[in-house]
Design an enzyme around this catalytic site. Structure first.
Site, PDB file in Angstrom:
ATOM      1  N   ASP A  34      35.693  13.206  -7.607  1.00 51.53           N
ATOM      2  CA  ASP A  34      34.956  14.339  -7.228  1.00 51.53           C
ATOM      3  C   ASP A  34      33.403  14.124  -7.510  1.00 51.53           C
ATOM      4  O   ASP A  34      32.923  13.262  -8.192  1.00 51.53           O
ATOM      5  CB  ASP A  34      35.092  15.587  -8.177  1.00 51.53           C
ATOM      6  CG  ASP A  34      36.470  15.929  -8.309  1.00 51.53           C
ATOM      7  OD1 ASP A  34      36.987  16.388  -7.304  1.00 51.53           O
ATOM      8  OD2 ASP A  34      37.040  16.463  -9.459  1.00 51.53           O
TER       9      ASP A  34
ATOM     10  N   GLU B  40      41.065   9.689  -6.361  1.00 55.04           N
ATOM     11  CA  GLU B  40      40.202  11.012  -6.118  1.00 55.04           C
ATOM     12  C   GLU B  40      39.122  11.417  -6.871  1.00 55.04           C
ATOM     13  O   GLU B  40      39.221  11.239  -7.943  1.00 55.04           O
ATOM     14  CB  GLU B  40      41.239  12.236  -6.338  1.00 55.04           C
ATOM     15  CG  GLU B  40      40.600  13.269  -5.574  1.00 55.04           C
ATOM     16  CD  GLU B  40      40.137  14.635  -6.526  1.00 55.04           C
ATOM     17  OE1 GLU B  40      40.592  14.335  -7.863  1.00 55.04           O
ATOM     18  OE2 GLU B  40      39.784  15.683  -6.059  1.00 55.04           O
TER      19      GLU B  40
ATOM     20  N   HIS C 192      33.285  15.919 -12.278  1.00 54.55           N
ATOM     21  CA  HIS C 192      34.194  16.974 -11.773  1.00 54.55           C
ATOM     22  C   HIS C 192      32.823  18.145 -11.343  1.00 54.55           C
ATOM     23  O   HIS C 192      33.206  19.345 -10.605  1.00 54.55           O
ATOM     24  CB  HIS C 192      34.952  17.738 -12.675  1.00 54.55           C
ATOM     25  CG  HIS C 192      35.792  18.839 -12.012  1.00 54.55           C
ATOM     26  ND1 HIS C 192      35.538  20.082 -12.492  1.00 54.55           N
ATOM     27  CD2 HIS C 192      36.604  19.007 -11.274  1.00 54.55           C
ATOM     28  CE1 HIS C 192      36.230  21.171 -11.845  1.00 54.55           C
ATOM     29  NE2 HIS C 192      37.035  20.207 -11.053  1.00 54.55           N
TER      30      HIS C 192
ATOM     31  N   HIS D   3      44.547  12.137  -9.252  1.00 52.52           N
ATOM     32  CA  HIS D   3      43.481  13.091  -9.530  1.00 52.52           C
ATOM     33  C   HIS D   3      42.631  12.548 -10.717  1.00 52.52           C
ATOM     34  O   HIS D   3      43.082  12.471 -11.921  1.00 52.52           O
ATOM     35  CB  HIS D   3      44.288  14.219 -10.139  1.00 52.52           C
ATOM     36  CG  HIS D   3      43.656  15.423 -10.192  1.00 52.52           C
ATOM     37  ND1 HIS D   3      43.447  16.104 -11.265  1.00 52.52           N
ATOM     38  CD2 HIS D   3      42.785  16.285  -9.268  1.00 52.52           C
ATOM     39  CE1 HIS D   3      42.482  17.162 -11.193  1.00 52.52           C
ATOM     40  NE2 HIS D   3      42.263  17.262 -10.178  1.00 52.52           N
TER      41      HIS D   3
HETATM   42  O1  G3P Z   1      40.699  18.380  -5.119  1.00 55.68           O
HETATM   43  C1  G3P Z   1      41.818  18.841  -5.477  1.00 55.68           C
HETATM   44  C2  G3P Z   1      41.763  19.326  -6.711  1.00 55.68           C
HETATM   45  O2  G3P Z   1      41.253  18.429  -7.572  1.00 55.68           O
HETATM   46  C3  G3P Z   1      40.720  20.779  -6.828  1.00 55.68           C
HETATM   47  O3  G3P Z   1      40.711  21.098  -8.067  1.00 55.68           O
HETATM   48  O4  G3P Z   1      39.105  21.413  -9.638  1.00 55.68           O
HETATM   49  O5  G3P Z   1      40.315  19.450 -10.047  1.00 55.68           O
HETATM   50  O6  G3P Z   1      38.566  19.403  -8.299  1.00 55.68           O
HETATM   51  P1  G3P Z   1      39.548  20.254  -9.069  1.00 55.68           P
HETATM   52 CA    CA Z   2      38.985  17.509  -7.013  1.00 51.83          CA
END
Ligand code: G3P
Ligand code: CA
Length: 307
Positions: A38, A36, A51, A9
């Site tokens: 964003d 991952e 993010h 994450h």
């Molecule tokens: O993408 C899964 C999770 O990361 C969603 O929450 O706010 O961390 O992008 P966020």
């Molecule tokens: Ca995310």
């Protein structure tokens, strides 16, 4: 053979400032299956990993007097935001900034890296994965799990994210059928649009309720759900309509753990993340987002060994 995906994450964001190449590199070293990012966009149309498009909280932009006048207020997805926004910067300007730890009180050790790392482009992140794949030879490719952030906002200002994401994946050999890619969004309109553009797996993110899973299954391949939604019944209901279930977000600090898994009184101290992950693995989930990929890999591997 059953597998359960470990999704790093924002990289190994428990151990390095999130969304930096160093965070993703560590996640790959720790054995994560997917990294991952964003994604948001710059004024000149370059996808970068943040993010949110407001970058005051995760970069040193406030310390740059040349950008002081770019600070402004705008409404994004119904929320009033004040700060510095990626769409007001070129990629060359973004590259003059340095990343900062988002959670300095909970992750003071990560602050040692403040000011050292740049904000990466999506291309640079996939390139990192590609280089790791080359070193691995025939072993499984590192997966890429991008999330489109504020897609309606970016479309509204003439900087749509969707084709740019697909183009970047294609440039690096991640767009063929079977490529280890999931594209995620909270916005169903965004996912429906993407469904018309690609056969790559799509993930509907859900935070408060599961909603109509049958409807979601018409355009998505998986749901990415908050832990509170990942009950055994919820997982079964998703599987009944052929949706994979990925759960977010597993973090080791007491602040994020249930009371019975905290160790000591400090919110920043590490509690028993192993036990929390084990509880969810027992519910039949297909993957999970974790800020500490090494813990995730260790617990997942032990679980599969015993299964
Ligand atoms: O993408 C899964 C999770 O990361 C969603 O929450 O706010 O961390 O992008 P966020
Ligand atoms: Ca995310």
């Amino acid at each position: 053979m059953t597998n359960i995906l470990v999704i790093a994450h924002r990289g190994a964001s428990g151990e390095r400032p999130e969304h930096t190449i160093e965070s993703y590199r560590l996640a790959i070293e720790e054995g994560a299956d997917y990294i991952e990012p964003d994604l948001v966009m710059t004024r000149d149309g370059v996808l970068i990993a943040r993010h949110e498009n407001e970058i005051g909280g995760t970069t040193d932009v406030a310390q740059h007097p040349e950008f002081a006048e770019r600070r402004r207020t705008q409404i994004i997805d119904g929320e009033t935001m004040t700060g510095w926004f990626t769409e007001d910067f070129t990629i060359a300007e973004i590259k003059t900034l340095r990343a900062r730890e988002r959670l300095p009180e909970l992750r003071p050790q990560n602050c040692a890296f403040d000011g050292r790392f740049t904000v990466p482009t999506f291309d640079e992140i996939i390139q990192l994965a590609t280089e790791a794949n080359r070193r691995r030879g025939g072993a499984a490719k590192i997966g890429v799990y991008p999330e489109t952030k504020h897609p309606a906002h970016f479309t509204g200002i003439g900087l749509p994210l969707e084709q740019a994401v697909l183009d970047a994946l294609r440039r690096h050999g991640y767009a063929a059928d079977g490529s280890p890619v999931f594209i995620q969004s909270f916005d169903p309109r965004n996912l429906r649009q993407l469904r018309g553009m690609t056969r790559l797996p799509l993930v509907q993110l859900l935070e408060h309720e599961l909603g109509d899973l049958g409807e979601i299954a018409k355009y998505a391949d998986a749901i990415g759900i908050a832990k509170v939604l990942a009950t055994p019944d919820g997982v079964r209901a998703a599987h009944a309509v052929n949706l994979k279930v990925h759960v977010w977000t597993f973090r080791a600090e007491n602040e994020f753990l249930p009371d019975d898994l905290k160790i000591g009184g400090s919110p920043a101290a590490l509690g028993c993340l192993d036990a929390e992950i084990q509880r969810f693995l027992g519910r039949g989930i297909d993957g999970f987002f974790v800020d500490f990929p090494a813990v995730g890999v260790r617990v997942r591997d032990a679980y599969l060994m015993e299964a």
